[in-house]
Write an enzyme that holds these catalytic residues in place. Structure first.
Site, PDB file in Angstrom:
ATOM      1  N   THR A  71       0.860  -1.188   0.000  1.00 35.54           N
ATOM      2  CA  THR A  71       0.000   0.000   0.000  1.00 35.54           C
ATOM      3  C   THR A  71       0.896   1.236   0.000  1.00 35.54           C
ATOM      4  OG1 THR A  71      -1.815  -1.052   1.181  1.00 35.54           O
ATOM      5  CG2 THR A  71      -1.619   1.330   1.444  1.00 35.54           C
ATOM      6  N   ARG A  98     -14.414  -6.159  -1.261  1.00 36.97           N
ATOM      7  CA  ARG A  98     -13.841  -5.726   0.026  1.00 36.97           C
ATOM      8  C   ARG A  98     -13.212  -4.345  -0.106  1.00 36.97           C
ATOM      9  NH1 ARG A  98      -8.296  -4.288   1.779  1.00 36.97           N
ATOM     10  NH2 ARG A  98      -8.231  -4.637   4.012  1.00 36.97           N
ATOM     11  N   VAL A  99     -13.587  -3.457   0.805  1.00 38.94           N
ATOM     12  CA  VAL A  99     -13.002  -2.123   0.850  1.00 38.94           C
ATOM     13  C   VAL A  99     -12.232  -2.010   2.157  1.00 38.94           C
ATOM     14  CG1 VAL A  99     -13.513   0.355   0.916  1.00 38.94           C
ATOM     15  CG2 VAL A  99     -14.885  -1.175  -0.539  1.00 38.94           C
ATOM     16  N   GLY A 100     -10.986  -1.611   2.077  1.00 38.34           N
ATOM     17  CA  GLY A 100     -10.152  -1.481   3.271  1.00 38.34           C
ATOM     18  C   GLY A 100     -10.167  -0.077   3.832  1.00 38.34           C
ATOM     19  N   ASP A 101      -9.148   0.263   4.589  1.00 38.77           N
ATOM     20  CA  ASP A 101      -9.108   1.574   5.237  1.00 38.77           C
ATOM     21  C   ASP A 101      -8.608   2.667   4.314  1.00 38.77           C
ATOM     22  OD1 ASP A 101      -6.540   0.289   5.320  1.00 38.77           O
ATOM     23  OD2 ASP A 101      -5.873   1.882   6.661  1.00 38.77           O
ATOM     24  N   THR A 110      -0.999   2.125   6.596  1.00 41.30           N
ATOM     25  CA  THR A 110      -0.779   0.899   5.820  1.00 41.30           C
ATOM     26  C   THR A 110      -0.729  -0.297   6.763  1.00 41.30           C
ATOM     27  OG1 THR A 110       0.875  -0.360   4.570  1.00 41.30           O
ATOM     28  CG2 THR A 110       1.685   1.488   5.860  1.00 41.30           C
ATOM     29  N   GLY A 111      -1.384  -1.367   6.365  1.00 37.18           N
ATOM     30  CA  GLY A 111      -1.370  -2.558   7.217  1.00 37.18           C
ATOM     31  C   GLY A 111      -2.666  -3.322   7.084  1.00 37.18           C
ATOM     32  N   GLY A 136      -6.005  -3.421   7.067  1.00 33.05           N
ATOM     33  CA  GLY A 136      -6.927  -2.296   6.970  1.00 33.05           C
ATOM     34  C   GLY A 136      -8.110  -2.388   7.910  1.00 33.05           C
TER      35      GLY A 136
END
Lengths: 283, 283
Positions: free
Chosen positions: A152, A180-183, A203-204, A206
């Site tokens: 990321t 899927r939607v992350g942070d 980053t990580g 999410g």
């Protein structure tokens, strides 16, 4: 200009990371540093990383469980608290540019999926076919069912006018569920900027960043607890750890202080500080 | 059990709101109150409001600019900080139930669009065709190009074990761009719950709620500034106002205090407090 970029947490020593990624990270840093405004700086930096196949954003994004690439990106302007984001887009060459267009050309903050693609087309942003985004390395990760979530990218900047900005872009992680939607596209989670406090890009894992509202939490700790940036950033990241997540973040405050904490084995990161001094590191 | 429900801000006196909506709001309140856990309570309450064609969530959702319905929902469990959400879904009868399934059956927090629909199908959640969600009132709003954004629904609860939960569900607003995602499915924006502070569900101009990170801000003000719930809620809502947005929120803290501030003309709301006393109001 103070500028910080990251190329993702989750990188491990056994991955034998090295010079090619660091060289691109430096290019991104320089591209951002050459801009006048913090907003232009974070866009320029993130575009370099999206265009590189070595990072998990734009070209070189991770594949989802269906073997498709779905990308997320966002941007926030600390001067106005305006923000824009796109989620689960498949054809936009530079999702961060689409995020900025959402911010500047619509009444909305977040557009997802086909609606976001259509908007990008109307705005004449560059689209690419699936082949462009696809890399052998990410395909191999999918085939081997690797827990591949590093790469990321993001940038935060403080310009000479005292304006802060942050941007983040990602392909998520290998084998994620379709949709899927992350942070990364979520304002207050993976991205935050507010001239009263700081600019943050995470980053990580999410999901843990969302549940800890990391971006906004760093800012809230600065504004409400009067914590210095480094302490606020470390405390927000400790919440991620408490939820079983790992990762890192980059942040700059309105005085130009920089923080780049991470609790993973490594995090690609680079910064040019107030004195113009450049730093680059992985571990 | 302390429970609070809302049926959306943005309602105006000229809309001649009245008894039918209030009756459904009371049903939702009672359905939630009958549950043992806060999590079950907010689900039960929101389902009643999604199933009613009188509110802008599930059946009766607003139409987007394409004349289609795209719904968002989320839930957060204050005991574990687990969360789940769906965005831009078109066929799921109860988006809040899908949000809970994302929380409990996946490693993810947010699923959008077709991926979310597919997941709902695999989970055997009830799907409906477009006709089911469609109401003449919302269609008329689209035809008349009304700025119709009232009717988002939500619930917050505190159970006897001291656990907090929050859930929010919406069809967004009439004429929104396809793919637009508002604050309702975004953890930290339209929904937040944390046993250390409070549970929050917002309604109004979603973009301003995202840019002010309203849900997390209420909690941060309580935890870091030691503000009481009412003051924290009012201050977070003042940030929305400062960004040119209007709306309201419902919140309950870990001691069972309730706040229901709004800066719009009205907000459908109802609560059963610690003493078992019921309140219902629009203006």
């Amino acid at each position: 200009m103070v500028i910080v970029v990251h190329g993702g947490a989750g990188v491990r020593r056994v991955d034998k990371p090295g010079d090619p990624q660091l060289a691109v990270l430096e290019q991104a840093l320089e591209a951002g540093y050459a801009q006048k405004s913090a907003l232009d700086a974070v866009i320029a930096a993130v575009m370099v990383l999206e265009d590189s196949p070595l990072f998990n954003a734009g070209r070189g994004s991770c594949f989802n469980a269906d073997g498709e690439i779905e990308m997320d990106a966002s941007i926030m302007d600390g001067a106005t608290l305006r923000a824009g984001a796109v989620a689960a887009v498949t054809r936009i060459r530079n999702p961060v540019v689409a995020a900025r267009a959402v911010m500047e050309k619509t009444r909305h903050v977040l557009l997802a999926g086909a609606g976001a693609e259509r908007f990008a087309q109307v705005q004449r942003l560059k689209l690419e076919d699936a082949e462009y985004f696809r890399t052998e390395a990410r395909l191999a990760a999918l085939r081997k069912n690797l827990k591949d979530h590093h790469g990321t990218v993001g940038a935060v900047a403080l310009d000479a006018d005292g304006n802060l900005a942050a941007a983040t872009s990602t392909g998520g992680y290998t084998g994620k569920m379709p949709g899927r939607v992350g942070d990364s596209p979520l304002i207050g989670a993976g991205t935050w900027a507010d001239n009263r406090s700081c600019a943050v890009s995470g980053t990580g894992i999410g999901e843990a960043f969302i549940r800890a509202a990391v971006g906004h939490d760093v800012a809230a700790r600065m504004r409400y607890l009067k914590q210095p940036l480094a302490r606020a950033a470390a405390a927000a990241l400790a919440q991620v750890k408490a939820l079983g997540g790992d990762g890192g973040l980059i942040a700059v405050d309105r005085r130009g202080n920089v923080a780049m904490p991470f609790n993973s084995e490594g995090m690609y990161r680079a910064a040019i500080d107030r004195a113009g001094k450049k730093r680059t590191a992985i571990f």
